[in-house]
Design a protein around this motif. Structure first.
Motif, PDB file in Angstrom:
ATOM      1  N   GLY A  70       0.819  -1.203   0.000  1.00  0.00           N
ATOM      2  CA  GLY A  70       0.000   0.000   0.000  1.00  0.00           C
ATOM      3  C   GLY A  70       0.848   1.245   0.000  1.00  0.00           C
ATOM      4  O   GLY A  70       2.065   1.197  -0.203  1.00  0.00           O
ATOM      5  N   LEU A  71       0.171   2.358   0.238  1.00  0.00           N
ATOM      6  CA  LEU A  71       0.826   3.672   0.301  1.00  0.00           C
ATOM      7  C   LEU A  71       1.023   4.042   1.768  1.00  0.00           C
ATOM      8  O   LEU A  71       0.069   3.990   2.558  1.00  0.00           O
ATOM      9  N   VAL A  72       2.237   4.402   2.118  1.00  0.00           N
ATOM     10  CA  VAL A  72       2.550   4.760   3.500  1.00  0.00           C
ATOM     11  C   VAL A  72       3.515   5.932   3.509  1.00  0.00           C
ATOM     12  O   VAL A  72       4.314   6.092   2.577  1.00  0.00           O
ATOM     13  N   GLN A  73       3.425   6.749   4.537  1.00  0.00           N
ATOM     14  CA  GLN A  73       4.329   7.894   4.655  1.00  0.00           C
ATOM     15  C   GLN A  73       5.704   7.439   5.144  1.00  0.00           C
ATOM     16  O   GLN A  73       5.823   6.398   5.804  1.00  0.00           O
ATOM     17  N   PRO A  74       6.731   8.195   4.844  1.00  0.00           N
ATOM     18  CA  PRO A  74       8.060   7.873   5.384  1.00  0.00           C
ATOM     19  C   PRO A  74       8.009   7.743   6.896  1.00  0.00           C
ATOM     20  O   PRO A  74       7.355   8.538   7.582  1.00  0.00           O
ATOM     21  N   GLY A  98       6.663   5.194   8.303  1.00  0.00           N
ATOM     22  CA  GLY A  98       5.552   4.303   8.601  1.00  0.00           C
ATOM     23  C   GLY A  98       5.935   2.844   8.513  1.00  0.00           C
ATOM     24  O   GLY A  98       7.108   2.492   8.298  1.00  0.00           O
ATOM     25  N   SER A  99       4.936   1.988   8.667  1.00  0.00           N
ATOM     26  CA  SER A  99       5.190   0.554   8.660  1.00  0.00           C
ATOM     27  C   SER A  99       4.124  -0.183   7.867  1.00  0.00           C
ATOM     28  O   SER A  99       2.998   0.309   7.687  1.00  0.00           O
ATOM     29  N   LEU A 100       4.499  -1.344   7.387  1.00  0.00           N
ATOM     30  CA  LEU A 100       3.596  -2.259   6.703  1.00  0.00           C
ATOM     31  C   LEU A 100       4.019  -3.686   7.036  1.00  0.00           C
ATOM     32  O   LEU A 100       5.193  -3.934   7.331  1.00  0.00           O
ATOM     33  N   ARG A 101       3.065  -4.605   6.943  1.00  0.00           N
ATOM     34  CA  ARG A 101       3.389  -6.014   7.046  1.00  0.00           C
ATOM     35  C   ARG A 101       2.875  -6.741   5.810  1.00  0.00           C
ATOM     36  O   ARG A 101       1.673  -6.740   5.547  1.00  0.00           O
ATOM     37  N   LEU A 102       3.793  -7.323   5.091  1.00  0.00           N
ATOM     38  CA  LEU A 102       3.448  -8.109   3.915  1.00  0.00           C
ATOM     39  C   LEU A 102       3.252  -9.565   4.313  1.00  0.00           C
ATOM     40  O   LEU A 102       3.933 -10.070   5.215  1.00  0.00           O
ATOM     41  N   SER A 103       2.340 -10.213   3.614  1.00  0.00           N
ATOM     42  CA  SER A 103       2.095 -11.642   3.828  1.00  0.00           C
ATOM     43  C   SER A 103       2.182 -12.366   2.497  1.00  0.00           C
ATOM     44  O   SER A 103       1.850 -11.804   1.448  1.00  0.00           O
ATOM     45  N   MET A 140       7.820  -4.481   7.988  1.00  0.00           N
ATOM     46  CA  MET A 140       8.667  -3.377   7.538  1.00  0.00           C
ATOM     47  C   MET A 140       8.398  -2.155   8.404  1.00  0.00           C
ATOM     48  O   MET A 140       7.262  -1.666   8.450  1.00  0.00           O
ATOM     49  N   LEU A 141       9.422  -1.679   9.074  1.00  0.00           N
ATOM     50  CA  LEU A 141       9.325  -0.503   9.936  1.00  0.00           C
ATOM     51  C   LEU A 141      10.199   0.614   9.384  1.00  0.00           C
ATOM     52  O   LEU A 141      11.109   0.373   8.586  1.00  0.00           O
ATOM     53  N   SER A 142       9.952   1.805   9.856  1.00  0.00           N
ATOM     54  CA  SER A 142      10.772   2.963   9.476  1.00  0.00           C
ATOM     55  C   SER A 142      10.976   3.025   7.969  1.00  0.00           C
ATOM     56  O   SER A 142      12.103   3.179   7.484  1.00  0.00           O
ATOM     57  N   LEU A 143       9.893   2.908   7.251  1.00  0.00           N
ATOM     58  CA  LEU A 143       9.983   2.853   5.790  1.00  0.00           C
ATOM     59  C   LEU A 143      10.521   4.164   5.211  1.00  0.00           C
ATOM     60  O   LEU A 143      10.253   5.261   5.727  1.00  0.00           O
ATOM     61  N   LYS A 144      11.277   4.013   4.130  1.00  0.00           N
ATOM     62  CA  LYS A 144      11.901   5.140   3.446  1.00  0.00           C
ATOM     63  C   LYS A 144      11.405   5.188   2.001  1.00  0.00           C
ATOM     64  O   LYS A 144      10.999   4.144   1.452  1.00  0.00           O
ATOM     65  N   PRO A 145      11.463   6.327   1.370  1.00  0.00           N
ATOM     66  CA  PRO A 145      11.050   6.400  -0.044  1.00  0.00           C
ATOM     67  C   PRO A 145      11.793   5.395  -0.927  1.00  0.00           C
ATOM     68  O   PRO A 145      11.202   4.864  -1.880  1.00  0.00           O
ATOM     69  N   GLU A 146      13.032   5.113  -0.598  1.00  0.00           N
ATOM     70  CA  GLU A 146      13.806   4.163  -1.406  1.00  0.00           C
ATOM     71  C   GLU A 146      13.349   2.716  -1.230  1.00  0.00           C
ATOM     72  O   GLU A 146      13.824   1.820  -1.931  1.00  0.00           O
TER      73      GLU A 146
END
Length: 120
Positions: free
Chosen positions: A10-14, A16-21, A82-88
């Motif tokens: 999905g879309l998340v701000q720098p 932010g966090s996501l969990r993929l399954s 995924m924590l502390s997500l970055k644009p890269e």
């Protein structure tokens, strides 16, 4: 051939966090090593994280300390927290069923991918 289905992108701000399954249809999931790859536009697909059948893990340097791969053999599912997500980190993320000795060796089975976009 193993059928793999990813979800959780999905879309998340720098920051932010996501969990993929990734759910596997394989009957011997517990014996497979599993890997998460990503591919950004114009770049080659790269291995982000891998986990062996015994739970040993490895990560690409750019995500160490931020991403965690785990597996639930009863659910035939591998996760990527995924924590502390970055644009890269923006890319399509794919899971793969393979083998792992000292390194991860991808198998022929790939999921369809899930888009992760990190942007403000």
């Amino acid at each position: 051939q193993v059928h793999l289905v990813e979800s959780g992108g999905g879309l998340v701000q720098p920051g932010g966090s996501l969990r993929l399954s990734c759910v596997s249809s394989g009957t011997i999931f517990r014996l497979n090593a599993m890997g998460w790859y990503r591919q950004a536009p114009g770049k080659q697909r790269e291995l982000v994280a891998a986990i062996s059948s015994g739970g040993n893990t490895q990560y690409v340097d750019s995500v160490k300390g931020r991403f965690t791969i785990s597996r639930d053999n009863a659910k035939k599912t591998v996760y990527l927290q995924m924590l502390s997500l970055k644009p890269e980190d923006t890319a399509v993320y794919y899971c793969n069923a393979g083998n792992m000795g000292g390194s991860y060796y991808p198998g022929k089975s790939w999921g369809q991918g899930t888009q992760v976009t990190v942007s403000s």
